[in-house]
Design an enzyme around this catalytic site. Structure first.
Site, PDB file in Angstrom:
ATOM      1  N   GLY D 151       0.825  -1.191   0.000  1.00 38.41           N
ATOM      2  CA  GLY D 151       0.000   0.000   0.000  1.00 38.41           C
ATOM      3  C   GLY D 151       0.865   1.249   0.000  1.00 38.41           C
ATOM      4  CB  CYS D 152       0.148   4.689  -1.119  1.00 35.67           C
ATOM      5  SG  CYS D 152      -1.508   4.891  -0.452  1.00 35.67           S
ATOM      6  CE1 TYR D 153      -1.556   8.196   4.090  1.00 36.41           C
ATOM      7  CE2 TYR D 153      -3.401   6.691   3.819  1.00 36.41           C
ATOM      8  CZ  TYR D 153      -2.912   7.985   3.917  1.00 36.41           C
ATOM      9  OH  TYR D 153      -3.780   9.045   3.845  1.00 36.41           O
ATOM     10  CB  THR D 155       5.454   2.319   0.302  1.00 34.10           C
ATOM     11  OG1 THR D 155       4.874   1.181  -0.328  1.00 34.10           O
ATOM     12  CG2 THR D 155       6.807   2.625  -0.316  1.00 34.10           C
ATOM     13  CB  ALA D 156       5.347   6.697   3.139  1.00 30.97           C
TER      14      ALA D 156
END
Lengths: 348, 348, 348, 348
Positions: D151-153, D155-156
């Site tokens: 997911g995007c969150y 990853t960060a």
């Protein structure tokens, strides 16, 4: 009959200044007497801020003006370091002063000088100056001659943390405020960093290793704990114009249910006209308070872990600056606290 | 003593609806009686629009409500095609109706049906309906039972062109309006085209070959010329929420100086509380009228050629919708026209 | 084997400068030799523009640098009035120059001096300088030593009007360009007017009575008509970062169908890699060309009246500045015109 | 000679889909074979996404297409719950699958079903599926048939926390991630909440009491600690299109200087092409990575207290989705990991 309050505004070419004007124009007990600006003497204020056309027929006058001494209340909406030079004279003349800048917010002059990088012009007034957060010090404000109007971030953060600290249910050694502000928080001065081309379509933290509002917030929080708080504050820049959202994190010292936490906030603020506790697990949005003197709060306790999350939103120019200043003026002048501050937020 | 006006609002879950509420809440002569929404019956309006918290304690009721018939004035803030179904009943009950949708704007039912793609439910009322642009028809509005509140683009465009057409100094065969609107003009319904991800950080023309406001504008302009105008209208979408800017182009029929053109506008609108003619060669900005019932106009004559340029800005939700509707209500109810409409624009 | 082109960039701390760098870093035939900045000598360019980290290992050098003379091509991305002081020296040294500023765009030095408010430093070079709009002058560009890279608005406006003027089907006396630009068009210098707090959530026309790009556009259009055009140009500021949309209006001299107009554009640009004619009645959006060297065009003829409308979009920093400059470099250096310019626009 | 990889994309009418196309069009080892969309069969993809004009000449085909089985790699850019229905068939046909949705991210099927509210169609594949965060599991990815793209969150957040957890210097019981995402994270489906009119000029937290990315992040973090982490995750919505910023807070277990923490990050990521550790006390901005497959990280230790702050930014559609998916494809296909992913971020 309630007498009219004669008001002066110093440094009104910035965003806090125009916001004071917007709100004071329709304040039923106020007469705007003098609006000063060194750079714009003689310019019609409504030519400078065309949203005021048809509402205000006054020109900017010089700051060192006899007019100011005739005022009942003078607001300083100036850069830091300006108000402290003129305040003593005004106080001597019997004028009440509400300073929207940071000059009188920190009691310890050495801390102030360290964070603001200049010498203080009247450190003797720091003791007398009253920190103008009405929900946590209304009585002192009522008797004050000189108000240090709180910073925008501190307003949002303190209103969210103080009920928890007062109740003694969170660990004061691990407080975190992740705060986000719109562009108007940086003021209306030419700068590369706040150009549309630089901050549009982007998001960033700034001053993560230290921001001037950190000692201000610590000072207030420390009044409600035994030893100095451990507090981490990271501000961020959001590509909007108005609005602050602060997401606050604290660890519960013992089991307290979300319902109890919510009830604590409701009870603490039940008579406050300008703090609105949303139902538990709500998500306040900055637009819900755009243009109005209101702080919306909501509490969460994710996954029922011991971390409590408080969401706090204000309009940085209203409850975070001009609106709170007028709220303070109302209290100082024994007016109903909501006078002139009952607008509805502009949504969408 | 001025009697209180009992008001109903139909279809108030959209942007025009919430804007009516924002403005009516502080209107001193109005009591909001009924707020209807088919989908949200029973929901507190302030839960749906949290900017209304602490200001409004009403729940949505069903549209077909006895409450509406008890009202003095009912506003329709509904999608096109809805008001026309209920208006006859309300008029029969003696209720005054102000329709913010397009149902009663076009006199020629065949043109209406062509552009709106449906059959009209009460074509017999089209003749009686009064087009609610007060600056160009205040007398008829005062006597009306049914107001067709103008479209947002038409308001901005007509206020800019009409003084020139009335004076007979421009060629009515080559009128151009290049108009730009914020996102709220498209309403508050789920759609891909107005997602932040689609319209943020971008700009486009749309409906350049034909927009529903074209016949509406033509109808009004045609009242001031001998043969039908030649009018080109290209709307554009700006990534802002509120605001319309229309840049109008026309060719002078004979030599008229910029000063004379400016004087013409000043004179025509000198007694109008909601039209503000800026100095010649000014540039109105949509933010100068954000949240208020005002149209700011400025004229230019670039390079002294024979093309005159008029710049016109309004807040599409206020002077382009809810504010103008309340202005019409004030006129219909013989109140001072500015009652409840004297706010200052939110800047920044 | 194709030799590597050694490139220098003067004034690269602005938006055109960083865009040149972004595009040149992956240009297969280019070696970036020198990046100059008076204010930032010694600073790593990638520290100044962190999007270049991991891509560029060069520090800014002083403008008066021997490095520049060693270059094959030097780009000036400087404020107006800077390039003209250094260009003669570089040309003498055999360096080809592409000037992204306005110094060499206007052939008539008196017109240039009137609009740019300064004396020209090398008026003798104006005759030789070639206006770098490849689609309308590729042959001259191929042989040039000095390119005046077109302004951003002129690129969008000229590409839209020229096919119609060349075909002789519109009245050259009544041309209107209503153009809109994002914030980056104003450059990366501290200024109040382009602060996020000033231009966010707002829209306005500016310089409606006269903009520097007006004489530049007229100069080009005049080459295709018998007597000077009658041209009205009104620029507007859109709260986006990148992008220009120009909506062009012209009157047909005789009956030409929309299909014929569309076919005219398709034919004129069929071999052009950087002009894309959309189907008739389309609406190009600035985001369709974000970050790429492309102009998208679409034609309309609303209500079949005699006004033709052309919609034109570009990225002001690419086809309106850095991309077109590289396109010119490719032509001057006999490279395939698309070398290094085949990116896909960033959408959303 | 390196063989060309035949690629299929399922569900390419969304933002991850068009981003895959943008990046794959110029990938030197890829041939796009099939682009599927149930709703748009037969439509030219470049008509649907006009930024692809002149770059792609393919029409959408039906999802259940023989074409997919002929592909070497198939990407799923579909809503959750779609990929799991088709993946078994493709794997049996020898196709490698990279799923950008959440279907294979959670190992424990009961947790997945709880958070995603549906039954899993092929729970037996969950064990085999490899979580595609290359910096923390490159070897497994190289051998995988089925990749669960993070997911995007997550990853960060994971890239920021993992070096600290791996080094054992922070308390895993009090981890906080305050994360902010642009609008494209919500996808390209009609919805009221992500309208420009709703989320423009505003900021809010959402899902503060529980977001689907919480269990995904916990799962990864738990691999590096002895007992399950105590992790609080609050996502926020920023009115930008692309970009995620995560501000991470953790308490040091013992004294470690800021320099040591910074050195730890530098060392851990020194060979990573897509993680960029900025100097200590830097502030990454989402625009520094706009359009590119990069995570920028910076560390702070405010007031030298025991809280360490990590700032992490990515483009949610690139390193948070399509770019990372291609990075995974490169690894699976034994290509240099940076192939087709060396773009420069679009700034401004």
């Amino acid at each position: 009959m309630i007498p009219i309050i004669k008001v002066g505004i110093v440094g009104s070419t910035g965003y806090s200044g125009v916001e004071l004007l917007r709100l004071l124009i329709h304040h039923p007990q106020v007469q705007i007497q003098a609006i000063t600006s060194r750079a714009e003497v003689g310019t019609q204020v409504a030519d400078f801020f065309p949203n005021l056309r048809k509402h205000l027929d006054l020109a900017f006058v010089a700051p060192i003006s006899a007019n100011l001494v005739d005022c009942d209340v003078v607001f300083f909406a100036t850069p830091n370091g300006t108000a402290m030079k003129s305040v003593p004279t005004l106080l001597k003349a019997g004028v009440k002063v509400i300073d929207l800048s940071a000059d009188f917010r920190i009691k310890d002059v050495s801390i102030w000088q360290q964070w603001y990088g200049m010498e203080h012009a009247c450190p003797d007034l720091l003791e007398e100056a009253v920190y103008g957060l009405p929900e946590w010090g209304r009585e002192k404000i009522a008797k004050a001659r000189l108000i240090a109007n709180p910073g925008c971030y501190p307003t949002a953060v303190q209103l969210g943390f103080l009920p928890l600290l007062e109740a003694g249910i969170i660990d004061p050694q691990h407080l975190i405020a992740d705060a986000k502000s719109g562009a108007s928080g940086a003021g209306r001065k030419a700068s590369v960093a706040t150009l549309m081309g630089e901050m549009g379509e982007s998001f960033k933290a700034y001053n993560a290793s230290g921001h001037r509002h950190w000692p201000e917030i610590c000072q207030t929080l420390n009044e409600y704990v035994k030893k100095p708080v451990g507090f981490t504050f990271v501000p961020h820049l959001v590509p909007i114009i108005r609005g602050i959202e602060a997401t606050l994190y604290a660890n519960l010292l013992h089991e307290v249910s979300l319902e109890e936490i919510h009830a604590l906030f409701v009870q603490r603020y039940q008579n406050e006209p300008f703090v609105d506790v949303l139902p538990a697990q709500s998500h306040p949005e900055t637009r819900y308070v755009r243009g109005v003197n209101m702080c919306q709060l909501a509490v969460h306790r994710p996954q029922n872990q011991n971390t409590v999350v408080v969401l706090s939103v204000i309009d940085n120019l209203v409850k975070g600056a001009a609106g709170q200043a007028i709220q303070n003026m109302n209290i100082m002048c024994a007016l109903p606290e909501t006078t002139g501050l009952n607008g509805v937020a502009l949504l969408p």
